[in-house]
Design a protein around this motif. Structure first.
Motif, PDB file in Angstrom:
ATOM      1  N   SER A  53       0.839  -1.195   0.000  1.00 17.47           N
ATOM      2  CA  SER A  53       0.000   0.000   0.000  1.00 17.47           C
ATOM      3  C   SER A  53       0.876   1.248   0.000  1.00 17.47           C
ATOM      4  CB  SER A  53      -0.896   0.014   1.236  1.00 17.47           C
ATOM      5  OG  SER A  53      -1.580   1.245   1.323  1.00 17.47           O
ATOM      6  N   PRO A  54       0.490   2.262  -0.784  1.00 19.45           N
ATOM      7  CA  PRO A  54       1.251   3.517  -0.754  1.00 19.45           C
ATOM      8  C   PRO A  54       0.971   4.315   0.521  1.00 19.45           C
ATOM      9  CG  PRO A  54      -0.630   3.747  -2.206  1.00 19.45           C
ATOM     10  CD  PRO A  54      -0.598   2.311  -1.745  1.00 19.45           C
ATOM     11  N   THR A  56       1.369   4.708   4.072  1.00 21.17           N
ATOM     12  CA  THR A  56       2.118   4.320   5.266  1.00 21.17           C
ATOM     13  C   THR A  56       1.591   5.129   6.440  1.00 21.17           C
ATOM     14  OG1 THR A  56       3.762   6.036   4.879  1.00 21.17           O
ATOM     15  CG2 THR A  56       4.196   3.868   3.885  1.00 21.17           C
ATOM     16  N   VAL A  59       2.199   8.784   5.753  1.00 24.35           N
ATOM     17  CA  VAL A  59       1.266   9.333   4.766  1.00 24.35           C
ATOM     18  C   VAL A  59      -0.091   9.572   5.420  1.00 24.35           C
ATOM     19  CG1 VAL A  59      -0.001   8.804   2.634  1.00 24.35           C
ATOM     20  CG2 VAL A  59       2.450   8.351   2.767  1.00 24.35           C
ATOM     21  N   ALA A  88      -1.791  15.708  -4.583  1.00 24.80           N
ATOM     22  CA  ALA A  88      -1.013  15.592  -5.817  1.00 24.80           C
ATOM     23  C   ALA A  88       0.060  16.675  -5.918  1.00 24.80           C
ATOM     24  CB  ALA A  88      -1.940  15.660  -7.025  1.00 24.80           C
ATOM     25  N   GLU A  91       5.064  16.798  -3.032  1.00 21.38           N
ATOM     26  CA  GLU A  91       5.980  15.852  -3.683  1.00 21.38           C
ATOM     27  C   GLU A  91       6.238  14.579  -2.895  1.00 21.38           C
ATOM     28  OE1 GLU A  91       9.577  17.379  -5.309  1.00 21.38           O
ATOM     29  OE2 GLU A  91       8.577  19.145  -6.126  1.00 21.38           O
ATOM     30  N   ASP A  92       6.318  14.655  -1.574  1.00 27.53           N
ATOM     31  CA  ASP A  92       6.697  13.459  -0.815  1.00 27.53           C
ATOM     32  C   ASP A  92       5.495  12.665  -0.298  1.00 27.53           C
ATOM     33  OD1 ASP A  92       6.209  15.604   0.833  1.00 27.53           O
ATOM     34  OD2 ASP A  92       7.665  15.035   2.352  1.00 27.53           O
ATOM     35  N   ILE A  93       4.304  12.951  -0.827  1.00 29.45           N
ATOM     36  CA  ILE A  93       3.129  12.112  -0.553  1.00 29.45           C
ATOM     37  C   ILE A  93       2.722  11.498  -1.891  1.00 29.45           C
ATOM     38  CG2 ILE A  93       0.711  12.027   0.184  1.00 29.45           C
ATOM     39  CD1 ILE A  93       1.178  14.397   1.958  1.00 29.45           C
ATOM     40  N   PRO A  94       2.548  10.176  -1.947  1.00 29.55           N
ATOM     41  CA  PRO A  94       2.151   9.571  -3.227  1.00 29.55           C
ATOM     42  C   PRO A  94       0.758  10.062  -3.632  1.00 29.55           C
ATOM     43  CG  PRO A  94       2.014   7.961  -1.448  1.00 29.55           C
ATOM     44  CD  PRO A  94       2.640   9.190  -0.873  1.00 29.55           C
ATOM     45  N   ASN A  95       0.524  10.140  -4.934  1.00 27.59           N
ATOM     46  CA  ASN A  95      -0.800  10.534  -5.414  1.00 27.59           C
ATOM     47  C   ASN A  95      -1.824   9.494  -4.970  1.00 27.59           C
ATOM     48  OD1 ASN A  95       0.308  12.736  -6.635  1.00 27.59           O
ATOM     49  ND2 ASN A  95       0.263  11.887  -8.692  1.00 27.59           N
ATOM     50  N   LEU A  96      -2.886   9.968  -4.354  1.00 22.40           N
ATOM     51  CA  LEU A  96      -3.954   9.094  -3.868  1.00 22.40           C
ATOM     52  C   LEU A  96      -5.257   9.587  -4.455  1.00 22.40           C
ATOM     53  CD1 LEU A  96      -2.961   9.124  -0.085  1.00 22.40           C
ATOM     54  CD2 LEU A  96      -2.398   7.362  -1.751  1.00 22.40           C
TER      55      LEU A  96
END
Length: 113
Positions: A53-54, A56, A59, A88, A91-96
């Motif tokens: 899972s992206p 964490t 996050v 989005a 930068e250091d959070i994945p796109n959800l």
């Protein structure tokens, strides 16, 4: 039924304590494995490894902090789609997507007001 008589599918399912659909699926798998009982009842090995899972703990925390912060100028509150757009941009959070964001917030009992 008499000794040796198999009975209807419904009767067999009832005796085994399973649904007719479960019985149908097991019979189908038994046929696919060529009558191999062990292969029928053991779990199949995954063809692909599970995708981590992206989301964490970090996050999750950053997402909740964003949802609890002041909404951008021109908005009275955060929405899931607005959070999706702002995640989005970081930068250091994945796109959800908004549905994933909603699940994270719901899991942590965080309500957008």
């Amino acid at each position: 039924t008499s000794a040796g008589a198999i009975g209807s599918q419904d009767a067999v399912a009832a005796r085994a304590g399973v649904s007719g659909e479960t019985l149908r699926l097991v019979a189908k798998r038994f046929a696919e494995t060529g009558g191999d009982v062990h292969a029928t009842v053991t779990r199949k090995k995954r063809e692909l490894p599970p995708v981590p899972s992206p989301v964490t703990g970090e996050v999750e925390a950053r997402l909740i902090a964003m949802a609890c912060s002041r909404p951008p100028q021109g908005y009275t509150r955060w929405s899931l789609r607005l959070l999706e757009k702002h995640v989005a941009l970081v930068e250091d959070i994945p796109n959800l997507d908004h549905s994933t964001i909603g699940r994270v917030l719901k899991k942590r009992n965080c309500v957008l007001i």
